[in-house]
Design a protein around this motif. Structure first.
Motif, short mmCIF file in Angstrom:
data_model
loop_
_atom_site.label_atom_id
_atom_site.label_comp_id
_atom_site.label_asym_id
_atom_site.label_seq_id
_atom_site.Cartn_x
_atom_site.Cartn_y
_atom_site.Cartn_z
N GLU A 1 0.82 -1.20 0.00
CA GLU A 1 0.00 0.00 0.00
C GLU A 1 0.87 1.26 0.00
O GLU A 1 0.58 2.22 -0.73
N ALA A 2 1.92 1.27 0.81
CA ALA A 2 2.82 2.43 0.85
C ALA A 2 3.48 2.64 -0.50
O ALA A 2 3.59 3.78 -0.98
N GLU A 3 3.88 1.56 -1.15
CA GLU A 3 4.52 1.68 -2.46
C GLU A 3 3.52 2.11 -3.53
O GLU A 3 3.87 2.87 -4.45
N ARG A 4 2.28 1.67 -3.41
CA ARG A 4 1.26 2.07 -4.39
C ARG A 4 1.03 3.57 -4.32
O ARG A 4 0.98 4.26 -5.35
N ILE A 5 0.91 4.09 -3.10
CA ILE A 5 0.70 5.53 -2.94
C ILE A 5 1.91 6.31 -3.44
O ILE A 5 1.78 7.30 -4.18
#
Length: 229
Positions: free
Chosen positions: A202-206
């Motif tokens: 999720e952090a990488e997607r954002i």
């Protein structure tokens, strides 16, 4: 040794220089050490010199009392007519980046420390971002990356929000992370997508949806000095 904390309200400056040859890196480090050892500027607190590992270059992590003190240094005749021309001869790019620390986490729970004695493998990444997305990117790189605490070899991770720059156009956020060694960082990077925890994904997607550019290098701390030493 210098300590890093989001609680500190001082100005943090990262001066990042690139060059095209290892011997020029050695000259850069030598010149930076001389300047750091002679530093007695009003408002200057600490300087920590980093030597490039994966690519030739240097980084200087500097703590100042205020932006006004830094601007006095920049406006001085010595900086304009000696320091900048000297570095201009040895570098392929010069970025003087002023920042506010917005997040700092460590495996130990203590403040992050930077020192040649520690032997950390340091990764510095500069992310370009639209100004209206700067805070969201900093949050994705900082609080949403606390999954790093479960990663073997992770030491610390600091996120800095850019507030002004020379040599870099547009808004930016910086990630400054420390690892026990290169192997630990490479292993983290090599984890397959399907094996990454949901929080990391999720952090990488954002992050990937917000950044407009990214540039990074890895470093070894080689010298540090604080005012009064």
């Amino acid at each position: 040794m210098p300590k890093i904390s989001a609680e500190d309200k001082n100005l943090t400056v990262l001066n990042i220089f690139t060059t095209d040859a290892p011997e020029k890196q050695e000259s850069l480090v030598g010149a930076m050490r001389e300047i750091v050892d002679a530093a007695a500027y009003p408002g200057w607190m600490t300087s920590t010199v980093h030597a490039g590992v994966d690519k030739p270059g240097t980084a200087n992590f500097i703590q100042w009392r205020s932006r006004a003190d830094l601007e006095d240094r920049y406006n001085a005749e010595e900086f304009e007519h000696r320091t900048l021309p000297l570095f201009g001869e040895l570098t392929t790019s010069i970025r003087l980046l002023q920042n506010k620390i917005v997040y700092s986490g460590t495996q130990s729970g203590d403040k992050a420390e930077i020192s040649p004695a520690r032997g950390d493998y340091t990764v510095i990444a500069v992310f370009g971002v639209k100004e209206n997305n700067q805070d969201q990117l900093a949050n994705a790189l900082g609080p949403k990356s606390e999954h790093l605490n479960d990663v073997p070899g992770y030491v610390s991770h600091t996120v800095l929000k850019g507030i002004a720059a020379r040599g870099l156009e547009g808004s930016f956020v910086i990630s400054y992370s420390q690892w026990e060694n290169k192997e630990a960082f490479d292993a983290y990077q090599a984890v397959a997508q399907d094996d990454r925890p949901a929080a990391r994904m999720e952090a990488e997607r954002i992050t990937n949806s917000l950044l407009t550019s990214v540039d990074f290098n890895t470093y070894q701390v080689v010298h540090t000095r604080a005012a009064g030493e």
